[in-house]
Design an enzyme around this catalytic site. Structure first.
Site, PDB file in Angstrom:
ATOM      1  N   GLU A  85      12.763  14.148  29.405  1.00 10.91           N
ATOM      2  CA  GLU A  85      12.010  14.719  28.817  1.00 10.91           C
ATOM      3  C   GLU A  85      10.266  14.068  29.319  1.00 10.91           C
ATOM      4  O   GLU A  85      10.818  12.793  28.565  1.00 10.91           O
ATOM      5  CB  GLU A  85      12.213  15.028  27.716  1.00 10.91           C
ATOM      6  CG  GLU A  85      11.924  16.824  27.090  1.00 10.91           C
ATOM      7  CD  GLU A  85      12.626  16.396  25.523  1.00 10.91           C
ATOM      8  OE1 GLU A  85      12.959  16.441  25.346  1.00 10.91           O
ATOM      9  OE2 GLU A  85      10.916  17.299  25.174  1.00 10.91           O
ATOM     10  N   ARG A 102      25.290   5.094  24.660  1.00 14.68           N
ATOM     11  CA  ARG A 102      23.580   4.676  24.868  1.00 14.68           C
ATOM     12  C   ARG A 102      23.686   2.867  24.918  1.00 14.68           C
ATOM     13  O   ARG A 102      24.654   2.567  23.889  1.00 14.68           O
ATOM     14  CB  ARG A 102      22.716   5.138  24.232  1.00 14.68           C
ATOM     15  CG  ARG A 102      23.162   5.284  22.520  1.00 14.68           C
ATOM     16  CD  ARG A 102      22.234   6.398  21.548  1.00 14.68           C
ATOM     17  NE  ARG A 102      20.973   5.917  21.675  1.00 14.68           N
ATOM     18  CZ  ARG A 102      20.461   7.064  22.509  1.00 14.68           C
ATOM     19  NH1 ARG A 102      19.904   8.653  22.923  1.00 14.68           N
ATOM     20  NH2 ARG A 102      18.606   7.081  22.462  1.00 14.68           N
ATOM     21  N   LYS A 134      11.613   7.700  21.483  1.00 19.05           N
ATOM     22  CA  LYS A 134      10.381   8.512  21.905  1.00 19.05           C
ATOM     23  C   LYS A 134       9.794   8.303  20.232  1.00 19.05           C
ATOM     24  O   LYS A 134       8.086   8.334  20.801  1.00 19.05           O
ATOM     25  CB  LYS A 134      10.552   9.662  23.254  1.00 19.05           C
ATOM     26  CG  LYS A 134      11.308   8.928  24.129  1.00 19.05           C
ATOM     27  CD  LYS A 134      10.852  10.004  25.453  1.00 19.05           C
ATOM     28  CE  LYS A 134      11.911  10.800  25.054  1.00 19.05           C
ATOM     29  NZ  LYS A 134      12.189  11.194  26.125  1.00 19.05           N
TER      30      LYS A 134
HETATM   31  P1  ATP Z   1      15.343   9.494  22.688  1.00 17.14           P
HETATM   32  O1  ATP Z   1      16.417   9.898  21.865  1.00 17.14           O
HETATM   33  O2  ATP Z   1      14.761   7.907  23.086  1.00 17.14           O
HETATM   34  O3  ATP Z   1      13.694  10.903  23.065  1.00 17.14           O
HETATM   35  P2  ATP Z   1      15.916  10.996  24.806  1.00 17.14           P
HETATM   36  O4  ATP Z   1      17.539  11.123  24.971  1.00 17.14           O
HETATM   37  O5  ATP Z   1      15.449  12.435  24.322  1.00 17.14           O
HETATM   38  O6  ATP Z   1      15.422   9.668  24.357  1.00 17.14           O
HETATM   39  P3  ATP Z   1      15.491  11.811  27.248  1.00 17.14           P
HETATM   40  O7  ATP Z   1      14.213  12.027  28.221  1.00 17.14           O
HETATM   41  O8  ATP Z   1      16.274  13.287  27.014  1.00 17.14           O
HETATM   42  O9  ATP Z   1      15.514  10.977  26.302  1.00 17.14           O
HETATM   43  O10 ATP Z   1      16.103  11.288  28.241  1.00 17.14           O
HETATM   44  C1  ATP Z   1      16.586  11.165  29.119  1.00 17.14           C
HETATM   45  C2  ATP Z   1      18.100  10.711  29.985  1.00 17.14           C
HETATM   46  O11 ATP Z   1      17.986   8.774  29.331  1.00 17.14           O
HETATM   47  C3  ATP Z   1      19.005  11.195  29.278  1.00 17.14           C
HETATM   48  O12 ATP Z   1      19.691  11.347  30.259  1.00 17.14           O
HETATM   49  C4  ATP Z   1      19.182  10.086  28.110  1.00 17.14           C
HETATM   50  O13 ATP Z   1      20.832  10.598  27.835  1.00 17.14           O
HETATM   51  C5  ATP Z   1      18.944   9.029  28.407  1.00 17.14           C
HETATM   52  N1  ATP Z   1      18.914   7.831  27.878  1.00 17.14           N
HETATM   53  C6  ATP Z   1      18.325   8.595  26.477  1.00 17.14           C
HETATM   54  N2  ATP Z   1      18.417   7.053  25.940  1.00 17.14           N
HETATM   55  C7  ATP Z   1      19.076   6.661  26.279  1.00 17.14           C
HETATM   56  C8  ATP Z   1      19.391   4.783  26.341  1.00 17.14           C
HETATM   57  N3  ATP Z   1      19.735   4.721  24.761  1.00 17.14           N
HETATM   58  N4  ATP Z   1      20.624   4.443  26.664  1.00 17.14           N
HETATM   59  C9  ATP Z   1      21.365   5.136  27.783  1.00 17.14           C
HETATM   60  N5  ATP Z   1      20.175   6.124  27.843  1.00 17.14           N
HETATM   61  C10 ATP Z   1      19.775   7.157  27.842  1.00 17.14           C
HETATM   62 MG    MG Z   2      15.855  14.266  24.848  1.00 16.68          MG
END
Ligand code: ATP
Ligand code: MG
Length: 563
Positions: free
Chosen positions: A37, A263, A273
């Site tokens: 995102e 994760r 983020k």
């Molecule tokens: P955040 O919680 O930091 O905002 P998010 O999951 O909302 O992270 P996205 O941009 O939606 O961030 O994530 C893109 C991809 O990366 C998704 O498939 C998510 O599952 C994966 N991802 C995010 N954080 C991790 C992590 N700590 N380890 C492995 N994969 C991750």
């Molecule tokens: Mg997200």
């Protein structure tokens, strides 16, 4: 491929190989996607997902799409999109022509929503957000049906069209799927499909004021793109039934499947983020690419290599159980890689002048130094030597304590690769601080070799005071001082490490450093790994970042644990 084929398969690879063997994959082509995102920069956790998705596509000869999951216009910006793309390329992956945006599918998603309404499978609800929450029930009690659930198809179509036309304020109506308010899975209790939002979207501008929700957009985007294995983190496990519901909507031809993995969490790091954005907005760091940030752009600016990050996530592996990976494992991977490739230079961070009184005042000699003793293919470079050199202040002690083997009055040490010197006296300022050391050298020890078999216990690094470069050095350390930031007080800001950046305004580096470029990996002998700062370093004012110290706490920990 050869390297990975010797490793045991992870659970996702097993699924993929089964699917391929059983002929469950259309055209036998594995299609994955990385779907960030664009509401912030990528962090180290994302590296795991990137390496997994792109890595699977590479391993099985398929492809990996980059999909910007841009369904929340209020929080998304083009700056983030550019940074995300840059970071993925830096990591060494390429999505080719397969760059997609969830917003590319807004028209199709809207049509599907209208079709669901026509089939009586979706309705426009006027419950407020709070009411909806109330009606949703809990994990132990079923939800309650909204009074609007039985609204007529005609009225639903009219209201949804009015929502799209901007005739209703935010929060007044929501389009919901009609599934089952008593489902044991909360995500199937008539999930919201569309909400009203008045915001200019970075790509679709003001075309839309209704935006599709994640649980509707994501599976359908996967289906449209022909994704075979949709891999996400464990928190989406509960959403899988909603994912399967969406991909089985009539008319959707391709059926992707969702798989969840744990994760990546790293001690001393925050991987959210939202929290990272807070640090940026409140100027607690200099930006998303501050070298202390656990972001891809941060570790890159700090001097980590993409190879070391890929190695790190490979060592962590892919599992279904969450855990916290030790920060020192990450640093171990960085050192392992940099040790093989970093060019060795001498730098003195806390300079003390040494005058070699018996060395001819106008003489200059050049010594050949190995660029990297770990790499036989690396070359050599010259280092000048004159009567005045700088050594580290801690490498001299007027009267040595027991066990101190560095320079002291009457004691002899080796200046690395140059000569043996013996200190004869030192000068002090009015406060008694040592400001200069006098020494003599042994001309027969040229190159730092013992002329007669006599041994010296200490070797000091040094720079030639007559041509060393005066530079700024930024000594970075962990951003947080606690392994689990915020665990104790509930506020991660309480655990910010006040010593995470120590700036040395005036350090000396041998002249060869002038040829270093941004992106070069360097080792300052005995001091650590360093790189030029990509933002602030200028030819007339070089700025070096400490990437990582030389000390290897992971190796010691392993030794302690007997592994
Ligand atoms: P955040 O919680 O930091 O905002 P998010 O999951 O909302 O992270 P996205 O941009 O939606 O961030 O994530 C893109 C991809 O990366 C998704 O498939 C998510 O599952 C994966 N991802 C995010 N954080 C991790 C992590 N700590 N380890 C492995 N994969 C991750
Ligand atoms: Mg997200």
């Amino acid at each position: 491929m050869s390297e990975s084929s010797t490793k045991p398969l992870n659970f996702i690879e097993k699924i993929i190989e089964d699917d391929l063997r059983e002929g469950r994959v259309p055209n036998n082509e594995i299609v994955t996607r990385f779907p960030p995102e664009p509401n912030g920069y990528l962090h180290i956790g994302h590296i795991k997902s990137i390496c997994l998705n792109f890595g699977l596509a590479q391993k099985y000869g398929g492809r990996c799409h980059l999909r910007l999951d841009d369904t929340n216009p209020a929080k998304e910006e083009n700056e983030y999109i550019d940074a995300i793309k840059d970071d993925i390329r830096w990591l060494g992956f390429d999505w080719g022509e397969h760059e997609y945006y969830a917003s590319d599918y807004y028209d199709q998603l809207y049509e599907i929503a209208v079709r669901l309404i026509k089939e009586g499978k979706a309705y426009v609800d006027s419950l407020s957000a709070e009411q909806m929450k109330e009606y949703r029930g809990t994990l132990t009690t079923p939800g309650k049906e909204s009074p609007d659930r039985n609204r007529s198809i005609e009225e639903n179509l009219r209201l949804f069209e009015e929502m799209r036309q901007g005739k209703h304020p935010e929060g007044s109506y929501t389009l919901r799927a009609k599934i089952d308010m008593a489902s044991p899975n909360m995500n199937l209790r008539d999930p919201a499909l569309y909400r009203i939002k008045y915001a200019t979207h970075p790509r679709t501008g003001d075309k839309w004021c209704v935006y599709p929700m994640y649980d509707f957009t994501h599976p359908i985007s996967d289906a449209i793109e022909g994704i075979t294995h949709s891999i996400c983190t464990l928190e989406f496990e509960d959403h899988r039934p909603a994912y399967d519901w969406a991909t089985s909507i009539d008319g959707i031809e391709h059926t992707p499947h969702q798989y969840e993995f744990a994760r990546l969490n790293i001690s001393y790091c925050l991987m959210s983020k939202r929290k990272l954005l807070y640090l940026v907005n409140n100027k607690l760091v200099s930006g998303w690419d501050d070298p202390r940030m656990p972001t891809v752009s941060g570790v890159r600016r700090r001097g980590y290599s993409p190879e070391s990050m890929r190695d790190f996530v490979a060592r962590v592996g892919v599992a279904k159980v969450e855990g916290v990976v030790d920060y020192s494992l990450m640093e171990f991977c960085v050192r392992e890689d940099l040790n093989k490739r970093a060019k060795r230079l001498m730098a003195v961070l806390d300079p003390l002048e040494v005058v070699i009184d018996n060395y001819p005042a106008d003489q200059v000699e050049y010594f050949e130094m190995e660029d990297n003793p770990e790499d036989p293919a690396s070359g050599r470079h010259k280092m000048s030597f004159t009567r005045r050199v700088y050594i580290e202040r801690e490498d001299f002690m007027e009267v040595p304590v027991k066990g101190y083997h560095r320079l002291s009055i009457g004691g002899e040490v080796r200046l690395k690769g140059a000569y043996f010197i013996t200190a004869t006296s030192c000068e002090k300022d009015e406060e008694g601080n040592i400001i200069r050391v006098h020494a003599t050298y042994d001309p027969l020890s040229r190159g730092g070799e013992s002329p007669d078999g006599r041994k010296v216990k200490g070797t000091s690094h040094w720079v030639d005071a007559s041509d060393a470069l005066e530079v700024e050095v930024r000594q970075y350390d962990k951003l947080f001082k606690s392994p689990d930031p915020g665990a104790e007080t509930g506020n991660y800001l309480d655990d910010l490490n006040p010593d995470s950046l120590v700036v040395i305004e005036k350090a000396y580096v041998e002249k060869e450093a002038a040829s270093a470029k941004v992106g070069d990996y360097l080792q300052f002998v005995r001091n650590g790994y360093y790189c030029l700062d990509s933002r602030d370093s200028k030819p007339e004012h070089l700025v070096f970042n400490r990437t990582v110290t030389l000390k290897d706490s992971w190796a010691r920990q392993k030794a302690k644990m007997g592994i």
